[in-house]
Each structure stands twice: as C-alpha cells, then as structure tokens.
Design an enzyme around this catalytic site. Structure first.
Site, mmCIF file in Angstrom:
data_model
loop_
_atom_site.group_PDB
_atom_site.id
_atom_site.type_symbol
_atom_site.label_atom_id
_atom_site.label_comp_id
_atom_site.label_asym_id
_atom_site.label_seq_id
_atom_site.Cartn_x
_atom_site.Cartn_y
_atom_site.Cartn_z
ATOM 1 C CE LYS A 1 -1.753 2.860 2.772
ATOM 2 N NZ LYS A 1 -1.652 4.059 1.912
ATOM 3 C CD GLU B 1 13.461 1.209 8.785
ATOM 4 O OE1 GLU B 1 13.837 2.173 9.471
ATOM 5 O OE2 GLU B 1 14.215 0.275 8.480
ATOM 6 C CB CYS C 1 13.292 9.411 7.391
ATOM 7 S SG CYS C 1 14.279 8.329 6.356
ATOM 8 C CD GLU D 1 10.051 13.350 10.718
ATOM 9 O OE1 GLU D 1 8.878 12.965 10.865
ATOM 10 O OE2 GLU D 1 10.928 12.664 10.166
#
Ligand code: NAD
Length: 523
Positions: A169, A242, A276, A374
């Site tokens: 997905k 992750e 990331c 973040e």
C-alpha cells in the site's frame, strides 16, 4: 478500523505538487479488495517459493536491467508525482533500487542458504543442527510519499527474493509510481499475484493490518507507527517500523567549515527537507559558529528553487500544503521563543503554494518545537556548543534516534564522538547518503522505530528462522530420559562438573563419577 460495510470506495487523485495538475486517478482498495488480494498472494506464494532462490535471483537480475534501461523515464515519473529534482529522483531513488538489486543478486543466496549449526554442549554432540530460513508467506508493505519508489522497492525486492509474496500500500499521495514498480516487476517475471499494489489511504492500510498477512514492513510517521504497532500487537503480527527522525549534525572544533556547511545545506534541504535522514538540527562548536552561519546563509541563498523537471532546479516543491503548514507552525513557535531567521522563512508563492524558501535559523534552543519535533521541511536550525560532551548531550536530547552525523578533519575524533550518539546510524563527514549503501542496515532507535531494512539485516527480517535438529544415533535412548533412579542425580552433578569445571583433576574425577549414567536403565 473500517469494516466492509463502512468502507466507501473513494477515488484517489495523484497530483503533481509543482503544478497542481492531476496526473491520474485510482480506486482505493477496501477491505474486500484487500482480503481478495491477500488470499491470491497466499495461493501464489507456494509456487513462488518452490521456484527456488536461484530462479528468483534471475528474475531480480531482469528487473534490474529493465529498470536500468528505463531509469530516466522512472526518474521523471517520480519527479512529476513527488516534486523532487529529476537528478535526485535518479540518484536517491532509481540508483538506490538498482544497487539494492545488485546487493541481493550477489548475496541473498549466501545469506539465506541452509546453514549447519555446530553444538558446543558435550551432551548434545550426537545431534546435527541446521538453520533454515523460511519466508513468512505474505508480507504487507505500507510506505510513505517522500521516497515513493526506493522505499517500497528495496523492501519488496528483499521480501520477494526470500520467497514471500507482497501486497504494497503506497502513500495516497504517490500511488502512480507504485503502479510503475508493479509494471517493472511483472515485466521481469514476477507473477501478478506475487506482487500486488493496493492503492488507498489509512483505511486501506488498516485493512491490510487486519488481513491475513504474516509480516508488516511499515515506513512512515511515529504517530501512525504507534497506532500500527498497537493494532499489530492485538494479533501478534510481526512488524518492522521505520519511523521519523530529528537527525542531529555535530560540527566539531576541528571541522572544515566550507565542507561542513555544504554538507549541512545539502543534508537539510535536499528533497526540500522531506527526508527521514535530513539534517534537522545542527550543532556547531562555538569557535566556528559565526563562520559556519555565514557560509550556510551564503550557500542557502544560492540554491535554485523551481519545478523539479527543470534541469537546474535544486529545491522542488513540498509534497502538500499540509506539510508546508507544519513548517510554518514550527517557525512561528521558534520565532516567538527568540529564534532569528537569517535566510528564507516563508513560502515562495511566485512558484506555487507548496514552495518554501530554504531557511537558516539561529538563536535556537531545545525549548522550541523546531529542535524537538520532526519539521520535515527545508529548515536548518543552528546552535553553538562549548565542548564534545555538550554536543553529545544535545544530540541525544531527543525522542528520536534514526541517524546523526559528525563533522571533523580528524576521523578518529569523529569516531569517538559517533560512538556516544544514540542512533541507528552515525555518519562521519557525510549525512543522508547511508541510505544508498545497500550493505548497511537502515533503521532507528527510540521513537524512530523497530527492526531494520537494507543489507543482510533487512533480508533477515523477511524470513523466519527455523531450527532443524536430527539425532545421529536414532537407536539410543537419551541419558536424560526417565528412569532416573537413586544415583542419577549424583552422576549428573559430576557430569555438570565435567562440562564446566576449569580444573583438570575435577574433570577427570567427574568422568569416572558420571560414567554410570551411560549404562543406566532408561524407561
Ligand atoms: P504517514 O505516517 O502519514 O503515512 C505513511 C503510510 O501509512 C501511508 O501509506 C499512509 O496512508 C499509511 N497510513 C496512515 N494511517 C494508517 C493506519 N491507521 N493504518 C495503516 N496505514 C496507515 O507518513 P507520511 O507522511 O507518508 O511520511 C512521512 C513520515 O515518514 C515522516 O515521519 C518520515 O520521517 C517517515 N519516514 C521514515 C523513513 C525511515 O526509513 N525511517 C523513511 C521515509 C519516511
């Protein structure tokens, strides 16, 4: 979680973030489509596994050559859907996948082959042990939009070569490039049901987790990762997570300011900061601080912003206005708490609503969201430190632990500092590029995730370890079986001494005292 009855099939529109043009539309997969896809994937997996690893490697080699021939076309499609400059699409997506294929072609047979497991325990010497690596069955992959090709492809190639089938997905923002991956794999010879793409948003992802998959590889934000871990725990579904990062960059007293500032600008702004592994916070020794700030500002001002399809573009659009808002909120908070914007700091509306100027910030501290959460945008906050101990303390003062970088002309000094940083990867004198080292494990500690992708560790996540043990003396009853009798405990006490005593005399005595156990009558 959406049930079949609640799920409304919706159309996903893939939009070019640079122009707003609709590139295509797809139906979202609901629980029924997910269930059917997983059923088909399971049925096809047995034949795929029986094909054997050598034949799967052959298919992988074909995939690699097809991708190599289409590299520019694939890179352009990535740029259209995700916005990054075409050259970044080529280097951080296509090349990464070509190299992951190279690694798996060269190493997966050796890593996954059956291995003998010798025993050290004298009592078990009659046994032959072997380690088998068996595929999980159906591996679900849920992936983000920021590396819409390299993330799902590297994970899928490892899962496939190990003998699993895969349902993927992709992010709802980048479904078309996942369809392109499906086309490439099918053209290479992967059967249709062995690799299937299920477009959709979080509801489709939730349906995959509720389906009969045997393992999940998830890449995305910490918030989604936590929700997924909870749902997976309810059915003991093994997962690799992750998740996000807030990677620190430490510029030591003995660093080269020109090299480190170029590294900081690239590490913070490539892919418009939506990586990331981006440099999200930068700590500079106080003796270099002003020179470093000046160099970063000068370099940030020179960056060319624009449509990623233009060959000279260095910074493309951000993926979505939603993402731009997060950057604006973090900047607003930082400014209110005393940060200074030295370069950038706002949208570049002349290019479109999703373009944001590369931004350099000074006077930042850990009380600001921009140093804790973040940001995932083109912002480089820079803070001074006094000594190595303070730099390490600041770098480790984070909920995240994906990667970090240390910059110095003295490699031994860099290594010493790197060892003290709590992260899945620490690079000395570079950032971000560890993702393209196919041999290296990728993954984080703390809130940045669980498990690893890439390299032998990523491949081992795609298999169950089975231990197969065969006794070489099938006609012999084992010493430790029933029929203990009165003297047996004393004999075994001596046997334990025989195994572990460091004294030769004790061990000789133990041989004599335990020997009776061999002739003992067993039940
Ligand atoms: P996201 O968490 O919003 O979405 C990731 C994927 O999860 C998407 O496919 C999404 O549709 C799906 N999803 C959303 N809700 C779900 C649910 N309830 N159940 C199942 N699936 C669900 O993340 P994003 O915005 O697409 O990606 C950016 C994030 O990913 C950043 O935090 C970034 O750091 C992280 N990321 C991590 C890595 C890494 O390797 N550690 C790599 C790339 C991106």
């Amino acid at each position: 979680m959406a049930t079949n009855a609640e799920f409304v099939v919706s159309r996903l529109a893939s939009v070019n973030p640079a122009t707003g043009e609709v590139l295509g539309e797809l139906d979202s997969a609901g629980p029924a489509e997910v269930g059917t896809a997983v059923f088909r994937a399971r049925a096809a997996q047995a034949d795929w596994n029986s094909l054997g690893i050598r034949n799967r490697i052959r298919i992988l080699r074909r995939f690699q050559q097809i991708l190599l021939a289409r590299k520019n076309d694939v890179a352009r499609r990535i740029t259209q859907e995700a916005g990054k400059p075409c050259v970044e699409a080529l280097l951080t997506e296509v090349l990464v996948v070509l190299d992951a294929a190279r690694f798996l072609i060269a190493n997966s047979f050796e890593i996954l082959r059956e291995q003998k497991l010798p025993h050290g325990n004298l009592a078990m010497k009659s046994k032959a042990g072997r380690i088998l690596h068996e595929p999980f069955g159906v591996v679900g992959i849920i992936s983000p939009w920021n590396y819409p090709f390299s993330i799902p492809a590297t994970e899928a190639l490892a899962a496939l070569v190990a003998g699993n089938s895969v349902v993927l997905k992709p992010s709802e923002l980048t479904p078309l490039i996942a369809m392109e991956l499906q086309n490439l794999l099918r053209e290479a010879g992967v059967p249709d049901d062995v690799f299937q793409v299920l477009p959709g948003d979080g509801a489709t992802g939730a349906a995959i987790i509720a389906s009969e998959i045997n393992k999940l590889i998830f890449t995305g934000s910490v918030a989604t990762g936590r929700r997924i871990a909870q749902n997976a725990a309810a059915r003991l579904l093994p997962v690799v997570l992750e998740l996000g990062g807030k990677d620190p960059m430490i510029v030591l007293e003995d660093a080269d300011v020109d090299v480190a500032s170029s590294g900081a600008v690239w590490g913070a702004f490539m892919n418009a900061g939506q990586t990331c592994l981006s440099v999200e916070r930068c700590y500079v020794h106080q003796s270099l601080y002003n020179a470093f700030l000046d160099a970063c500002c000068e370099k940030a001002r020179k960056l060319r912003v624009g449509n990623g399809m233009d060959p000279g573009t260095e910074i493309g659009p951000m993926i979505h206005e939603r993402q731009v808002r997060i950057v604006e909120l973090h900047l607003e908070d930082a400014k209110q708490r005393g940060a200074t914007v030295l370069v950038g700091g706002s949208r570049l509306r002349e290019f479109g609503p999703t373009f944001f100027a590369p931004t350099v910030l000074a006077n930042v501290d850990h009380g600001m969201r921009i140093m804790q959460e973040e940001t995932f945008g083109p912002v480089l906050p820079i803070m001074p430190f006094r000594d190595d101990a303070e730099a390490v303390r600041l770098a480790n003062d984070s909920d995240f632990g994906l990667a970090a970088s240390v910059w110095t002309k003295d490699r031994a000094h860099g290594d010493r500092v790197a060892r003290r940083i709590n992260a899945g990867t620490v690079m000395v004198n570079d950032a971000v590029s560890c993702f393209s080292i196919s041999e290296a494990p990728h993954g984080g500690v703390k809130s940045s995730g669980l498990g690893r992708t890439h390299g032998r560790w990523g491949l081992e996540e795609m298999v169950r370890v089975k231990y197969l043990d065969s006794d070489r003396i099938p006609r012999m009853k084992k010493i430790w079986w029933f029929g203990y009798g009165g003297g047996f405990a004393a004999e075994m006490e001596s046997f334990v001494d025989l195994l572990y005593s460091h004294s030769l005399g004790e061990r000789i005595k133990a041989v004599v005292n335990s020997a009776g156990a061999l002739w003992r009558r067993k039940l």
